[in-house]
Scaffold this motif. Structure first.
Motif, PDB file in Angstrom:
ATOM      1  N   ASN A 217      58.005  39.092  49.938  1.00 58.47           N
ATOM      2  CA  ASN A 217      57.301  39.922  50.898  1.00 58.47           C
ATOM      3  C   ASN A 217      58.337  40.494  51.854  1.00 58.47           C
ATOM      4  O   ASN A 217      59.046  39.756  52.520  1.00 58.47           O
ATOM      5  CB  ASN A 217      56.285  39.049  51.653  1.00 58.47           C
ATOM      6  N   LEU A 220      57.794  39.651  55.959  1.00 52.05           N
ATOM      7  CA  LEU A 220      57.411  38.292  56.342  1.00 52.05           C
ATOM      8  C   LEU A 220      58.686  37.502  56.627  1.00 52.05           C
ATOM      9  O   LEU A 220      59.513  37.315  55.750  1.00 52.05           O
ATOM     10  CB  LEU A 220      56.651  37.621  55.192  1.00 52.05           C
ATOM     11  N   PRO A 304      49.813  29.295  58.207  1.00 44.79           N
ATOM     12  CA  PRO A 304      49.466  30.437  57.349  1.00 44.79           C
ATOM     13  C   PRO A 304      50.701  31.188  56.835  1.00 44.79           C
ATOM     14  O   PRO A 304      50.713  31.646  55.687  1.00 44.79           O
ATOM     15  CB  PRO A 304      48.640  31.349  58.274  1.00 44.79           C
ATOM     16  N   VAL A 305      51.732  31.273  57.669  1.00 46.54           N
ATOM     17  CA  VAL A 305      52.951  31.980  57.237  1.00 46.54           C
ATOM     18  C   VAL A 305      53.639  31.178  56.132  1.00 46.54           C
ATOM     19  O   VAL A 305      54.019  31.720  55.087  1.00 46.54           O
ATOM     20  CB  VAL A 305      53.912  32.188  58.447  1.00 46.54           C
ATOM     21  N   ASP A 307      52.313  28.939  54.193  1.00 48.82           N
ATOM     22  CA  ASP A 307      51.449  28.949  52.994  1.00 48.82           C
ATOM     23  C   ASP A 307      51.711  30.174  52.136  1.00 48.82           C
ATOM     24  O   ASP A 307      51.752  30.093  50.912  1.00 48.82           O
ATOM     25  CB  ASP A 307      49.965  28.967  53.402  1.00 48.82           C
ATOM     26  N   GLN A 308      51.875  31.324  52.820  1.00 48.63           N
ATOM     27  CA  GLN A 308      52.118  32.565  52.064  1.00 48.63           C
ATOM     28  C   GLN A 308      53.356  32.430  51.204  1.00 48.63           C
ATOM     29  O   GLN A 308      53.386  32.863  50.056  1.00 48.63           O
ATOM     30  CB  GLN A 308      52.344  33.714  53.043  1.00 48.63           C
ATOM     31  N   THR A 309      54.418  31.819  51.766  1.00 48.45           N
ATOM     32  CA  THR A 309      55.667  31.703  50.999  1.00 48.45           C
ATOM     33  C   THR A 309      55.475  30.738  49.817  1.00 48.45           C
ATOM     34  O   THR A 309      55.995  30.974  48.739  1.00 48.45           O
ATOM     35  CB  THR A 309      56.850  31.219  51.874  1.00 48.45           C
ATOM     36  N   ARG A 311      52.692  30.163  48.206  1.00 55.85           N
ATOM     37  CA  ARG A 311      51.896  30.855  47.181  1.00 55.85           C
ATOM     38  C   ARG A 311      52.795  31.735  46.315  1.00 55.85           C
ATOM     39  O   ARG A 311      52.679  31.780  45.098  1.00 55.85           O
ATOM     40  CB  ARG A 311      50.824  31.722  47.853  1.00 55.85           C
ATOM     41  N   GLU A 312      53.745  32.422  46.979  1.00 53.89           N
ATOM     42  CA  GLU A 312      54.668  33.296  46.234  1.00 53.89           C
ATOM     43  C   GLU A 312      55.528  32.469  45.274  1.00 53.89           C
ATOM     44  O   GLU A 312      55.862  32.923  44.182  1.00 53.89           O
ATOM     45  CB  GLU A 312      55.575  34.079  47.191  1.00 53.89           C
TER      46      GLU A 312
END
Ligand code: AMP
Length: 597
Positions: A217, A220, A304-305, A307-309, A311-312
């Protein structure tokens, strides 16, 4: 052949490295640092500073201090509005269609600002190595589009650097791994920096690095973590003091500084105190902000930040067709990878301890230097099989996106497409090139349009034009067209929606080179003055210690020379005058020393 430098042009910090006797070495900048903040400061009277000095003036002059410019490189203004809130300086739409930073009566594009950072790194390398540097390898996030890569290359050109290769940051980290370990492994490079996040799965061997998949991302990073804390602090202050500071640039910059400090402190401590005296004042007098933040609360806020990483990471493993257990090592890159929660979550995701053997701030620049060393022929070649991280395609009927080179294709990649006409005697065909994964063309990143011209008249569908789309080793797009009937080939210039023409880039490069020359004059003057000053101090010391041993007539000659030297230092800015004086004082000092010995 002059040295090729490797540059990690970071959102927050930049690092420059070279290969010396077969080993990577980090260039120390003029301030003695190994990393240079990617910050450019402008004073009210037009002076410009880059790096530490600029970063230091950030909270007193937020409007004149430009940071995180990498977030805006090669992106249209309209697409960047989400990121505008993260920076404390004003941004306008520049003529090129990108964001522009208005300073005095000029608007600087992200390319020009990045060029200022690159220029500083180039100069540091020149001072460090004592030679002129003209060539570089620069790293970019894996998820940079062709436009963003082009903007980075333009920044290099403006700074007077021929950018020989652009490589992806995680790929550079993998190269550093290959150089260091020389063993067969499957590694994951988790790169969480100030403004971007990438995860790559790479197969490495003794002389090979093959990127199997990359995700990430572009918007991010650590700045998003800081922003969460800024919002928390802002809310706290508003609740306690009933003062809204959301429009106060200087206050917001202080909150941002405090947020980043607190975040970093929580990487080593379990709790941190934030104390901001005199944040604002109202009719009651000065208002302060005092808060305590513990690691648990911080982790809940930033989950949340993180978590995004994570997930990637799972998606990258899926793209590579690899199970987490099949990854031998996880290499952590980027300043934000120091956050303990990040490390813990990544360890859990891959089910193994992390590799902490590489300096997360320097490993990318080291990889860039290794690539530079390979291009120079100083290092044994490593076969680098990188992939394109975004599908490249064209717009077709119904506004749909037709991918030609799918993502995760090994670079360089090529695809040929036969194009024809839709009406009789049609002489031109317009093609819209895009990058992305969305079905609807308009939801992808437009790289621009190009027009095939000079098509021989004929019935609809009869002309046959072979259009070759290529992505080179730097991840940049090239298009050529070949009319099969007439046999005529043309290289195609994509008409970019945002960005600068080659002519504008070259004009800026010449402007910077002229400025460099003027600055070089100033630097030389400073060097001459410094030389005279230290010569005078040294002769004065000789006089002080050995006055009695020198002849009277000699003494008065020396004293006169000292006086002349002091006067010249005060008044003269004539270079040849100062050069002569420096040489004269040097002769005098050696004469005095010979008298004493
Ligand atoms: P980079 O782009 O790799 O230079 O990373 C810069 C980002 O890392 C910035 O957002 C910094 O605030 C963040 N950072 C640097 N050191 C630490 C640390 N010790 N703990 C948490 N974040 C850090």
């Amino acid at each position: 052949m002059s040295t090729i430098i490797g540059i990690d042009l970071g959102t927050t910090n930049s690092v420059c490295a070279i290969i010396e006797r077969g080993e990577p070495r980090i260039i120390i900048n003029e301030e003695g640092g190994r990393t240079t903040p990617s910050v450019v400061g402008f004073s009210k009277n037009g002076e410009r500073f880059v790096g530490d000095i600029a970063k230091r003036q950030m909270h007193i002059n937020p409007e004149g201090t430009v940071h995180s410019i990498k977030r805006f490189m090669g992106r249209p203004y309209e697409d960047s509005t989400d990121d505008l809130r993260l920076v404390g300086y004003p941004l306008v739409k520049a003529q090129s269609g990108e964001c522009g930073v208005p300073i005095g009566d000029r608007v600087f594009t992200p390319r020009e600002i990045a060029a200022m950072v690159l220029q500083k790194l180039k100069r540091s390398a020149e001072d460090f190595l004592g030679e002129t540097i003209t060539e570089a390898v620069i790293t970019v996030p894996a998820y940079f589009t062709d436009r963003q890569r082009q903007a980075t290359r333009d920044a290099g050109t403006i700074a007077g650097l021929d950018v020989l290769r652009i490589i992806n940051e995680p790929t550079a980290a993998a190269l550093a791994y290959v150089h260091d370990r020389k063993q067969n492994s499957r590694i994951a490079v988790y790169d969480f920096g100030g403004g971007t996040f990438d995860i790559s799965i790479v197969e490495v061997g003794e002389n090979i690095a093959e990127v199997r998949a990359t995700r990430g991302n572009n918007a991010l990073g650590g700045a998003d973590v800081d922003q969460i804390l800024v919002e928390w602090l802002r809310g706290l202050f508003e609740k306690e003091q009933q003062i809204d500071v959301s429009k106060e640039r200087v206050v917001l910059q202080r909150l941002r500084d405090a947020a980043e400090r607190a975040k970093m402190e929580l990487s080593t401590s379990h709790s941190t105190d934030i104390h901001l005296p005199f944040l604002m004042a109202d009719h009651r007098g000065p208002r302060h902000l005092q808060a305590t933040l513990d690691r648990n609360t911080f982790e809940q806020m930033i989950a949340p930040v993180v978590d995004q990483t994570i997930r990637e990471c799972a998606l990258a493993l899926q793209d590579a067709g690899v199970h987490p257990n099949d990854v031998d090592e996880v290499v952590m890159v980027g300043g934000s990878s120091r956050i303990p929660m990040v490390q813990q979550r990544v360890e859990e995701a891959f089910g193994r301890p992390l590799n902490k053997g590489f300096n997360p701030d320097e490993v990318v620049a080291v990889g860039a230097a290794i690539q530079a060393g390979i291009l120079e022929g100083d290092l044994k070649s490593v076969t680098l099989l990188d992939v394109t991280n975004l599908s490249l395609g064209i717009e077709v009927t119904g506004g749909r996106f037709a991918p030609l080179i799918p993502k995760n294709s090994t670079l360089p990649a090529q695809k040929t497409q036969l194009v024809s006409t839709v009406v009789d005697n049609q002489r031109t065909v317009k093609i819209h090139v895009l990058q992305g994964e969305e079905e609807k063309a308009r939801n992808n990143v437009s790289l621009g349009q190009f027009e095939l011209t000079g098509i021989q008249p004929g019935r609809a569908g009869s002309p046959r034009i072979r259009v070759k789309f290529g992505i080179d080793a730097s991840g940049m797009v090239q298009v050529t067209a070949h009319d099969l009937r007439s046999g005529v080939s043309q290289s195609v210039e994509i008409d970019v929606p945002t960005g600068m023409s080659k002519f504008d880039v070259e004009r800026l490069r010449d402007e910077v080179a002229d400025q460099e020359q003027a600055d070089e004059g100033d630097r030389e003057l400073r060097r001459l003055r410094k030389g005279i000053e230290s010569r005078l101090v040294s002769i004065e010391a000789l006089l002080r210690d050995h006055r009695g041993e020198l002849h009277k007539s000699e003494l008065s000659g020396i004293e006169q020379a000292l006086k002349r030297g002091r006067m010249a230092l005060l008044k003269s800015s004539d270079r040849s005058n100062l050069t002569d004086l420096g040489a004269y004082l040097e002769r005098m000092e050696s004469h005095v020393r010979s008298q004493l010995s």
